[in-house]
Each structure stands twice: as structure tokens, then as C-alpha cells.
Design a protein around this motif. Structure first.
Motif, short mmCIF file in Angstrom:
data_model
loop_
_atom_site.label_atom_id
_atom_site.label_comp_id
_atom_site.label_asym_id
_atom_site.label_seq_id
_atom_site.Cartn_x
_atom_site.Cartn_y
_atom_site.Cartn_z
N ARG A 24 3.55 -1.42 4.58
CA ARG A 24 2.19 -1.10 4.60
C ARG A 24 1.43 -1.23 3.28
N GLU A 25 1.97 -1.17 2.16
CA GLU A 25 1.28 -1.49 0.88
C GLU A 25 1.14 -2.88 0.68
N SER A 26 2.15 -3.70 0.97
CA SER A 26 1.77 -5.14 0.74
C SER A 26 0.78 -5.73 1.58
N ASP A 27 0.50 -4.95 2.80
CA ASP A 27 -0.60 -5.66 3.65
C ASP A 27 -1.82 -5.11 2.96
N HIS A 28 -2.01 -3.87 2.71
CA HIS A 28 -3.13 -3.31 1.82
C HIS A 28 -3.55 -4.16 0.71
N GLU A 29 -2.42 -4.57 -0.03
CA GLU A 29 -2.78 -5.21 -1.10
C GLU A 29 -3.25 -6.79 -0.93
N ALA A 30 -2.71 -7.36 0.18
CA ALA A 30 -3.19 -8.59 0.47
C ALA A 30 -4.58 -8.53 1.13
N TRP A 31 -4.88 -7.59 1.85
CA TRP A 31 -6.25 -7.55 2.61
C TRP A 31 -7.26 -7.20 1.48
N SER A 32 -6.76 -6.39 0.63
CA SER A 32 -7.82 -6.25 -0.31
C SER A 32 -8.20 -7.28 -1.46
N ALA A 33 -7.24 -8.11 -1.62
CA ALA A 33 -7.39 -9.53 -2.55
C ALA A 33 -8.17 -10.51 -1.73
N LYS A 34 -8.05 -10.51 -0.52
CA LYS A 34 -8.88 -11.37 0.41
C LYS A 34 -10.21 -11.08 0.35
N GLN A 35 -10.69 -9.77 0.27
CA GLN A 35 -11.97 -9.11 0.27
C GLN A 35 -12.66 -9.39 -1.08
N ASP A 36 -11.78 -9.55 -1.98
CA ASP A 36 -12.53 -9.73 -3.49
C ASP A 36 -13.02 -11.07 -3.53
#
Length: 81
Positions: free
Chosen positions: A69-81
Motif C-alpha cells: 500500500r505504501e509503495s503504491d501511494h508513493e509511486a502514484w504521488s510521484a507520478k502526479q507531481d
């Protein structure tokens, strides 16, 4: 003793129920397999069916697999920035 008239219908109905259950099991496994192997697919599931993704995370955590869950949220937030 001759067979009862409902016996063939019951056999067909039981075979149908078993076939549907097998389709459900294989469908659930294939969904889990796709979610387990692809972060992009988990992102798609998160947008369309967030409750399904939550069940996936909870089942992994129950099985002792943490951090997805944490790695997904980190990767998805990095894509949005």
C-alpha cells in the motif's frame, strides 16, 4: 426402481452450480494475480473500484505481506507531481 423424474434436472443444476463456482474461483485468482504483479493495474483498480483494492491490501497484510500500500501511494504521488 425407475429413476425419479427430477433426478436428471437436479444433476444438471448441480453441474451448473459447480461450474459457476469454479469460474468464480478462477476469476478471483486471476484478478489477484494481475493485481499482485502490476502496479499500473492496481492504479486502474484504485480509480474504478477502490473497495476491491482495499480488500487486496487487507488480504496481503493479513498474510504478512506489508508495504504494498505504501509503495503504491508513493509511486502514484510521484507520478502526479
Amino acid at each position: 426402481m425407475p429413476p425419479k423424474p427430477l433426478e436428471p434436472l437436479a444433476k444438471k443444476l448441480m453441474k451448473g452450480v459447480i461450474a459457476l463456482e469454479l469460474l468464480g474461483v478462477f476469476g478471483a485468482y486471476s484478478l489477484f494475480h494481475m493485481m499482485n504483479n502490476s502496479q499500473d493495474f492496481r492504479s486502474t483498480v484504485n480509480r474504478r473500484f477502490p473497495s476491491v483494492l482495499e480488500v487486496y491490501y487487507q488480504s496481503n497484510e493479513w498474510a504478512g505481506v506489508y508495504g504494498t500500500r505504501e509503495s503504491d501511494h508513493e509511486a502514484w504521488s510521484a507520478k502526479q507531481d
